[in-house]
Design an enzyme around this catalytic site. Structure first.
Site, PDB file in Angstrom:
ATOM      1  N   ASP A 103      23.887  29.768  39.850  1.00 37.69           N
ATOM      2  CA  ASP A 103      23.237  31.266  40.483  1.00 37.69           C
ATOM      3  C   ASP A 103      24.704  31.518  40.031  1.00 37.69           C
ATOM      4  OD1 ASP A 103      22.283  33.764  40.841  1.00 37.69           O
ATOM      5  OD2 ASP A 103      22.212  33.415  43.276  1.00 37.69           O
ATOM      6  N   ASP A 104      24.857  32.364  38.987  1.00 35.65           N
ATOM      7  CA  ASP A 104      26.214  33.194  38.355  1.00 35.65           C
ATOM      8  C   ASP A 104      27.270  32.509  37.569  1.00 35.65           C
ATOM      9  OD1 ASP A 104      25.246  35.516  39.950  1.00 35.65           O
ATOM     10  OD2 ASP A 104      26.812  36.663  40.886  1.00 35.65           O
ATOM     11  N   CYS A 164      19.851  38.810  38.529  1.00 36.41           N
ATOM     12  CA  CYS A 164      19.331  37.516  39.602  1.00 36.41           C
ATOM     13  C   CYS A 164      17.358  37.817  39.439  1.00 36.41           C
ATOM     14  CB  CYS A 164      19.722  37.762  40.825  1.00 36.41           C
ATOM     15  SG  CYS A 164      21.195  36.792  40.702  1.00 36.41           S
ATOM     16  N   HIS A 170      14.326  35.119  43.194  1.00 31.26           N
ATOM     17  CA  HIS A 170      15.818  35.868  43.594  1.00 31.26           C
ATOM     18  C   HIS A 170      15.686  35.996  45.147  1.00 31.26           C
ATOM     19  CE1 HIS A 170      18.202  39.025  44.617  1.00 31.26           C
ATOM     20  NE2 HIS A 170      16.870  39.727  45.543  1.00 31.26           N
ATOM     21  N   ASP A 200      21.387  31.895  36.279  1.00 31.55           N
ATOM     22  CA  ASP A 200      20.168  33.215  35.293  1.00 31.55           C
ATOM     23  C   ASP A 200      20.921  34.099  34.307  1.00 31.55           C
ATOM     24  OD1 ASP A 200      22.258  33.379  37.342  1.00 31.55           O
ATOM     25  OD2 ASP A 200      21.075  34.402  38.585  1.00 31.55           O
ATOM     26  N   HIS A 201      22.506  34.277  34.364  1.00 33.91           N
ATOM     27  CA  HIS A 201      22.904  35.233  33.523  1.00 33.91           C
ATOM     28  C   HIS A 201      24.364  34.849  34.099  1.00 33.91           C
ATOM     29  CE1 HIS A 201      24.061  36.765  37.419  1.00 33.91           C
ATOM     30  NE2 HIS A 201      22.742  36.867  37.661  1.00 33.91           N
TER      31      HIS A 201
END
Length: 498
Positions: A39-40, A78, A132, A319-320
């Site tokens: 995540d992130d 997200c 999410h 996710d990014h």
């Protein structure tokens, strides 16, 4: 002929399903898929050339498979990103543009990646965050998960959640929406992601013992804020070794289109922080990244020890991306490379080893058809991504010419060399053009440079075409519901009118 009574029909269908499951569990040569999503997580990793971050497990995984250096999310937030990844659809097709929206509110009849595995008789299992979650607010719950994707799920809840009161934060009592961090007491296994790694290891042992085929999706909550990891990971990084991107001046800010300025000035409390505080926060992000790497190591160790590595495809991504003061910004939600670019590594028994696809653009929507092709499953007609199989088996180095990302009123495309960003319908709010051969950090907007006029004009045509394709109604998707509003958190009790 009279129709079968419903009870007989259900019995027949159930028997067929049980037979299919038995056939799959009896075939030890069938491939499985292990999908791990951080995540992130940005590309500040050893295997992507970062000189300080220690990520030995991710580095090793890359050496055993294919590493993509120009992979991009479809939406640097997200919820929309994860919806696109799990459906193979662009945000303009999922109609999901915000967090705190359930997937079925906008595309109720979609068949997700996990559902395809269920249809083929495989176990489809989620641990942690795949769709999410409010992070860390919804840790321990199912949050905005899609129940139809999975056979069963696990919602770990660790010490990091229980001890939120210890966390340092720029805004009191806020841990997910602002910069926050903690060098925690205790062990890896007490943290939420450590519990996820333990559950994943146990499940792999069960799958191996029972000879069951599976799609196992492990969603780690870190390095998303709050940056929490045991103290030993903070000790890996000396504050004096942390390099700070320069804080850009007002002249740079004013050189950007107004919507781009707003994205990097969205959090006033995170603008122009002192260098000492900035170093402390970056140290915490790196520490949490190394913690994530260690949990991946525990999972992959179990994969090897059970022998499942011989027939399991491993996919690792995020996710990014994430800004660490680049462009004067922290966190995500921009259309710069820092926010759209993600690590992506695919390894397994049928995958080329040690292949680095450095410049060819890739999109996260490409994972759906890629997984289907690797498994020899039929890809649903609605899927918009392009299979990476030709790259993974070494017959090609590219499947597309550009990667498309978007955010609210902006779109951006990244080619092997250039990034073009358009703000507003038909670019009425401005453009940005960057040449990565000379400016990897995207600090010099070339949109008014006459030498790049031909590049700008040609990329505008490419972008228009890409946006049009991303807005096409997918075949056999079913209903698309526009205008769904995100669910809002209840206000603090002291702000409710009496």
């Amino acid at each position: 002929m009279k129709p079968y009574p419903l009870i007989i029909l259900l019995f027949v269908l159930n028997c067929n399903l049980e037979k299919q499951i038995q056939e799959n569990t009896k075939n030890p040569n069938s491939l499985n898929v292990l999908l791990v999503i951080a995540d992130d997580l940005n590309c500040d990793l050893g295997t992507y050339g970062h000189k300080l971050v220690q990520s030995p497990t991710i580095d090793s995984l890359a050496s055993q498979g294919v590493q993509f250096g120009n992979a991009h999310t479809q939406f640097p937030i997200c919820g929309p990103s994860r919806a696109s990844l799990m459906t193979g659809l662009y945000p303009d097709q999922t109609k999901l543009y915000e967090n705190r929206i359930y997937l079925r509110q906008t595309i109720p009849y979609v068949t997700t990646i996990g559902e395809r595995f269920k249809q083929e008789g495989y176990n489809s299992v989620r641990i942690g965050k795949i769709y999410h979650y409010d992070n860390p607010g919804a840790i321990g719950t199912s949050s905005f998960d899609d129940v139809y994707t999975w056979d069963y799920t696990f919602n770990p809840y660790g010490r990091d959640k229980k001890e939120e009161y210890k966390i340092n934060t720029l805004v009191p009592n806020q841990y997910g929406a602002t910069l926050s961090w903690l060098a925690a007491d205790g062990t890896d296994e007490e943290q939420t992601d450590g519990i996820s790694a333990t559950i994943a290891s146990d499940l792999l042992e069960e799958f191996a013992a029972n000879k069951q085929q599976f799609f196992l999706a492990v969603g780690l909550f870190r390095p998303h804020t709050p940056f929490v990891a045991p103290k030993k990971y903070f000790e890996l990084y000396d504050l004096d070794d942390v390099e700070l991107p320069p804080n850009p001046g007002q002249e740079y800010i004013e050189s950007l289109p107004i919507p781009a300025r707003h994205t990097i000035r969205a959090k006033p409390e995170q603008v122009n922080m002192k260098d000492s505080l900035s170093r402390e926060i970056i140290q915490a992000y790196y520490a949490t990244t190394s913690f994530v790497d260690a949990q991946l190591n525990r999972i992959l160790k179990s994969l090897r020890e059970t022998g499942l590595d011989k027939n399991t495809i491993v996919i690792f991504t995020s996710d990014h991306g994430y800004h660490l003061r680049e462009h004067g910004h922290w966190k995500k939600a921009t259309l710069f490379d820092n926010a759209t670019r993600v690590p992506l590594i695919i390894a397994g028994p049928t995958i080329e080893k040690g292949l680095d696809i450095e410049s060819s653009p890739i999109e996260l929507v490409d994972l759906y058809p890629t997984i289907m092709d690797l498994m020899s499953f039929e890809t649903p007609e609605f899927v918009s991504g392009i299979s990476l199989l030709p790259v993974l088996n070494g017959t090609s180095t590219s499947v597309r010419k550009s990667a498309l990302s978007q955010m609210k009123n902006g779109y951006t495309i990244k080619t092997d060399r250039y990034r073009l960003t358009r703000w507003g319908p038909n670019g009425q709010n401005g453009y940005e053009l960057y040449d990565h051969y000379n400016d990897k950090k995207e600090m010099f907007n070339l949109v008014d440079n006459q030498e790049y006029l031909w590049v700008l004009d040609s990329l505008k045509l490419v972008m228009d075409h890409r946006i049009a394709l991303a807005n096409m109604v997918p075949k056999n998707l079913g209903m698309q519901i526009e205008g769904v509003q995100a669910m809002r958190k209840p206000p603090p009790i002291h702000s409710i009118p009496k």
